[in-house]
Design a protein around this motif. Structure first.
Motif, short mmCIF file in Angstrom:
data_model
loop_
_atom_site.label_atom_id
_atom_site.label_comp_id
_atom_site.label_asym_id
_atom_site.label_seq_id
_atom_site.Cartn_x
_atom_site.Cartn_y
_atom_site.Cartn_z
N UNK A 70 0.87 -1.02 0.11
CA UNK A 70 0.00 0.02 -0.10
C UNK A 70 0.97 1.24 0.11
N UNK A 71 0.91 2.15 -1.13
CA UNK A 71 1.52 3.36 -1.18
C UNK A 71 0.64 4.23 -0.93
N UNK A 72 1.23 5.46 0.24
CA UNK A 72 0.41 6.46 0.73
C UNK A 72 1.08 7.71 0.45
N UNK A 73 0.43 8.70 -0.16
CA UNK A 73 0.89 10.17 -0.55
C UNK A 73 -0.08 10.94 -0.50
N UNK A 74 -0.01 12.45 -0.19
CA UNK A 74 -0.72 13.16 -0.57
C UNK A 74 -0.83 14.05 -1.83
N UNK A 75 0.43 13.87 -2.55
CA UNK A 75 0.50 14.50 -4.00
C UNK A 75 -0.53 13.77 -5.06
N UNK A 76 -1.43 14.45 -5.52
CA UNK A 76 -2.21 13.94 -6.50
C UNK A 76 -1.71 13.48 -7.85
N UNK A 77 -0.69 14.29 -8.36
CA UNK A 77 0.03 14.11 -9.39
C UNK A 77 1.00 12.94 -9.46
N UNK A 78 1.76 12.82 -8.32
CA UNK A 78 2.82 11.65 -8.31
C UNK A 78 1.86 10.25 -7.95
N UNK A 79 0.75 10.42 -7.39
CA UNK A 79 0.03 8.99 -7.04
C UNK A 79 -0.54 8.52 -8.35
N UNK A 80 -0.94 9.57 -9.31
CA UNK A 80 -1.32 9.15 -10.79
C UNK A 80 -0.57 8.55 -11.39
N UNK A 81 0.94 9.02 -11.29
CA UNK A 81 2.04 8.25 -11.73
C UNK A 81 2.05 6.70 -11.28
N UNK A 82 1.87 6.79 -9.97
CA UNK A 82 2.10 5.46 -9.30
C UNK A 82 0.73 4.61 -9.75
N UNK A 83 -0.39 5.17 -9.88
CA UNK A 83 -1.33 4.20 -10.16
C UNK A 83 -1.45 3.66 -11.63
N UNK A 84 -0.73 4.74 -12.55
CA UNK A 84 -0.68 4.38 -13.98
C UNK A 84 0.61 3.35 -14.11
N UNK A 85 1.63 3.62 -13.50
CA UNK A 85 2.60 2.87 -13.82
C UNK A 85 3.13 1.64 -12.96
N UNK A 86 2.59 1.58 -11.63
CA UNK A 86 2.91 0.88 -10.80
C UNK A 86 1.95 -0.22 -10.12
N UNK A 87 0.65 0.35 -10.11
CA UNK A 87 -0.57 -0.39 -9.65
C UNK A 87 -0.56 -1.71 -10.11
N UNK A 88 -1.07 -2.67 -9.10
CA UNK A 88 -1.43 -4.07 -9.73
C UNK A 88 -2.50 -4.64 -8.84
N UNK A 89 -2.59 -6.07 -9.07
CA UNK A 89 -3.41 -6.66 -8.08
C UNK A 89 -2.97 -6.83 -6.45
N UNK A 90 -1.76 -6.61 -6.42
CA UNK A 90 -1.18 -6.58 -5.25
C UNK A 90 -0.60 -5.21 -4.57
N UNK A 91 -0.75 -4.12 -5.55
CA UNK A 91 -0.21 -2.98 -5.12
C UNK A 91 -1.45 -1.70 -5.17
N UNK A 92 -1.72 -1.29 -4.41
CA UNK A 92 -2.68 -0.08 -4.42
C UNK A 92 -2.09 1.33 -3.79
N UNK A 93 -2.72 2.27 -4.25
CA UNK A 93 -2.23 3.57 -3.65
C UNK A 93 -3.27 4.32 -3.18
N UNK A 94 -3.15 5.28 -2.08
CA UNK A 94 -4.15 5.99 -1.54
C UNK A 94 -3.63 7.26 -0.89
N UNK A 95 -4.68 8.13 -0.82
CA UNK A 95 -4.23 9.59 -0.40
C UNK A 95 -4.36 9.60 1.20
N UNK A 96 -3.27 10.13 1.75
CA UNK A 96 -3.05 10.32 2.93
C UNK A 96 -2.19 11.46 3.34
N UNK A 97 -2.98 12.42 4.32
CA UNK A 97 -2.19 13.43 4.60
C UNK A 97 -1.44 13.25 6.11
N UNK A 98 -0.28 13.09 6.02
CA UNK A 98 0.47 12.63 7.42
C UNK A 98 0.44 13.68 8.67
#
Length: 251
Positions: A70-98
Motif C-alpha cells: 500500500x502506497x500512501x501520499x498526498x500529492x495527486x500528480x505523483x499518485x497518478x503516476x504510481x497508479x498508472x505505472x506501478x499499481x497491480x492486484x497486489x499494489x494499491x495507492x491511496x491519499x493520506x495527509x501525514x
C-alpha cells in the motif's frame, strides 16, 4: 489521458532525477528491503509511506511478490503516476495527509509488517514526526520494522560544526550529480508543468500544498527520540553519507 502519456517514462525520469540527490539510491532500496526481510521476514502487508510515484512499491513488489503493498501520499500528480505505472492486484495507492490525525484509516484494521520511506519525511516538522511515529507504533506489528532513507540534519544546535560540514558535503554531492547532467528537481517539475495532460493534477497539487508550512528541519536526535517514545524497541542508523541516513526502527 492515460493513453497519451508515457507514465512509465515519467516514473523512470523521476527515479533518474532522484538519484541525483541520493547517488546510491538503487542500492539503498535493495539494502532497505534486505533489512525488512532479515528483521521481519517476508512481509504480508508492506507500506510505502509518502510514496510519491511508487518507486519503493515497485521494488518491494519485485522482491516480495506475495505481499500486499500500500502506497500512501498526498500529492495527486505523483499518485497518478504510481497508479498508472506501478499499481497491480497486489499494489494499491491511496491519499493520506501525514499531518492529519487518522491518516492511517486507509490501511484498514490490520497491522502491517513493514513501513518504508525515502527522501520524503524531511518535509515534516518535529511535531508532525512525533505524531507519525506514534501512529506507526500502533500500526506496525510487534517485531515489524520502519525504515527511512532521508536527509536528517545532525543538529545545528547540538553539533553546529559537524552539522554545517554535513550540509556542505551533501550540497557538493548534489552539485556534482547535476554537473554531470542528471536532471534536478526543479527541471523535472518544470517539464511536468509543460505537459498539458497534467494541468488539472498539478492545479490540485498546488491547492493541497498551498499552506505547507515547515518549522525547523528534523534532526537525527528528533527522529531517534520520536520512535523511542512511540514504543519502538530498537532504533539506530544503519547507513550514512553526509546527513543522508538510513534510519531503522524495530517495533
Amino acid at each position: 489521458m492515460s493513453h497519451q502519456v508515457n507514465w512509465s517514462g515519467w516514473l523512470q525520469r523521476w527515479d533518474d532525477q532522484q538519484a541525483g540527490y541520493l547517488p546510491d539510491r538503487e542500492e539503498q532500496f535493495r539494502v532497505m528491503l534486505e533489512i525488512v526481510e532479515r528483521l521481519a521476514g517476508k512481509p504480508q502487508r508492506f507500506v510505502d509511506l509518502a510514496c510519491g510515484p511508487g518507486s519503493i512499491s515497485a521494488r518491494a513488489a519485485a522482491r516480495f511478490p506475495q505481499a500486499e503493498i500500500i502506497g500512501l501520499d498526498l500529492d495527486p500528480f505523483l499518485l497518478e503516476i504510481a497508479r498508472q505505472a506501478v499499481a497491480s492486484d497486489h499494489i494499491s495507492f491511496a491519499e493520506a495527509n501525514l499531518r492529519t490525525p487518522g491518516w492511517d484509516a486507509v490501511l484498514g484494521e490490520d497491522q502491517v509488517d513493514a513501513v518504508c520511506s525515502a527522501t520524503a519525511l524531511h518535509w515534516l516538522d518535529p511535531a508532525d514526526l512525533d505524531a507519525v511515529a506514534q501512529t506507526l507504533g500502533r500500526r506496525i506489528r510487534p517485531g515489524g520494522v520502519f525504515l527511512n532513507a532521508d536527509t536528517l540534519r545532525l543538529g545545528p544546535d547540538e553539533v553546529p560544526r559537524l552539522d554545517a560540514l554535513a550540509v556542505e558535503l551533501r550540497d557538493e554531492i548534489w552539485a556534482d550529480s547535476h554537473a554531470h547532467g542528471i536532471e534536478d528537481w526543479q527541471t523535472w517539475w518544470d517539464a511536468a508543468a509543460a505537459e498539458p495532460a497534467f494541468a488539472d493534477l498539478l492545479a490540485e497539487r498546488e491547492t493541497r500544498f498551498a499552506d505547507r508550512w515547515k518549522g525547523r528541519d528534523i534532526t537525527l536526535t528528533d527522529t531517534i527520540q520520536s520512535f523511542r517514545k512511540a514504543g519502538f524497541t530498537e532504533v539506530a542508523v544503519l547507513g550514512q553519507v553526509a546527513d543522508k541516513h538510513l534510519f531503522a526502527a524495530i517495533r
